[in-house]
Enzyme design. Structure first.
Site, PDB file in Angstrom:
ATOM      1  N   ASP A  60       5.016  -1.944  -6.067  1.00  0.00           N
ATOM      2  CA  ASP A  60       4.517  -3.087  -6.830  1.00  0.00           C
ATOM      3  C   ASP A  60       3.076  -3.422  -6.460  1.00  0.00           C
ATOM      4  O   ASP A  60       2.518  -2.880  -5.500  1.00  0.00           O
ATOM      5  CB  ASP A  60       5.396  -4.313  -6.571  1.00  0.00           C
ATOM      6  CG  ASP A  60       6.784  -4.175  -7.170  1.00  0.00           C
ATOM      7  OD1 ASP A  60       6.928  -3.483  -8.202  1.00  0.00           O
ATOM      8  OD2 ASP A  60       7.728  -4.765  -6.614  1.00  0.00           O
ATOM      9  N   TYR A 118      10.919   2.112   4.325  1.00  0.00           N
ATOM     10  CA  TYR A 118       9.859   1.115   4.242  1.00  0.00           C
ATOM     11  C   TYR A 118       9.696   0.410   5.579  1.00  0.00           C
ATOM     12  O   TYR A 118      10.658   0.256   6.340  1.00  0.00           O
ATOM     13  CB  TYR A 118      10.190   0.060   3.184  1.00  0.00           C
ATOM     14  CG  TYR A 118      10.008   0.499   1.757  1.00  0.00           C
ATOM     15  CD1 TYR A 118       8.820   0.243   1.066  1.00  0.00           C
ATOM     16  CD2 TYR A 118      11.029   1.164   1.070  1.00  0.00           C
ATOM     17  CE1 TYR A 118       8.655   0.631  -0.252  1.00  0.00           C
ATOM     18  CE2 TYR A 118      10.868   1.562  -0.245  1.00  0.00           C
ATOM     19  CZ  TYR A 118       9.681   1.286  -0.900  1.00  0.00           C
ATOM     20  OH  TYR A 118       9.523   1.676  -2.200  1.00  0.00           O
TER      21      TYR A 118
END
Length: 270
Positions: A60, A118
């Site tokens: 994003d 992540y």
């Protein structure tokens, strides 16, 4: 057939690192800056033909990557140095190619991936940072990383992550398999490290937002397990900011033999 049609098509994989601060996400969009658009432009200049890439995970706006993987096809024949040094010379300073590898036709950056990892970095001090301010999320209340670590373990395994899924998520199912989640403190920094087969939209940031509530003492350690069981996004905490999030690694079957550079970011060991 023409000479161009007879040229063999090569499939190539690249490892990509980028600072997402100044981009509206990975995916190419009209009239806004995207990492994909900059990379495809640089690759097209080196290949001397239009290049389109497929990525392992579309990050994003504001999210960073140290371990993004892409693949593309081309009839152009170039040395590895052209796909690395040459492409980097045509990229802005906040995007870089880390490695290159010829891959077979059945390799796909997204669909061949078996797991993504992540890391979320929290700068946990009363006053905000000036250096690396766009690469960390500032949280001024003291966080108990050990408390966060214990609470996070309830998320391991295959679960319905509706409570940590963005309302606009387009995934067909909220079920994901979390392989590990670890919360550690490094001085002023708290790092949340999470690996799963895949992630629903905003899953990591929503998990981190709720873990910070636990770490700050606003919620009990049992709250994370309760949220998971509730399957209700409205009960969880606000989504953590994008600035602290990094896609650090993507796993693939060993037969593809892709390079495995240090994940980072910065000082963080693998």
């Amino acid at each position: 057939m023409s000479e161009v049609e007879l040229k063999p098509v090569h499939r190539i994989a690249l490892g990509i690192e980028y600072d997402g601060s100044k981009y509206y996400g990975w995916q190419r969009q009209n009239e806004v800056r995207s990492v994909q658009e900059k990379l495809e432009k640089a690759l097209s200049q080196v290949a001397n033909q239009p290049i389109a890439v497929c990525c392992a995970g579309r990050t994003d706006a504001g999210v960073h990557g140290t371990g993004q993987v892409v693949h593309f096809e081309t009839t152009s024949v170039r040395k590895d140095a052209a796909w690395t040094l040459g492409v980097n010379a045509n990229l802005p300073g906040d995007i870089a190619v880390r490695w290159v590898k010829d891959v077979p036709d059945d390799f796909h950056a997204r669909f061949s991936a078996t797991a993504r990892r992540y890391r979320y970095i929290i700068y946990n001090q009363r006053l905000r940072p000036a250096v690396l301010g766009q690469g960390v999320t500032h949280f001024y209340e003291p966080l108990d990383a050990e408390r966060m670590q214990r609470a996070a373990q309830s998320l391991i395994g295959e679960n319905d992550f509706t409570s940590f899924r963005a309302v606009q998520c387009q995934s067909r199912t909220p079920w994901r398999n979390v392989m590990h989640i670890n919360v550690s403190r490094y001085g002023a920094y708290v790092v949340v490290d999470i690996k799963a087969n895949a992630f629903v939209h905003h899953m990591v940031r929503n998990i981190v937002g709720s873990l910070m509530e636990v770490g700050a003492g606003h919620q009990p350690e049992s709250w994370i397990a309760e949220l998971l069981a509730a399957k209700d996004r409205t009960l969880a905490a606000a989504t953590a900011k994008a600035e602290g999030l990094y896609l650090v690694s993507v796993d693939y079957p060993e037969r593809f033999d892709l390079p495995k550079p240090p994940m980072g970011p910065l000082f963080l060991a693998d």
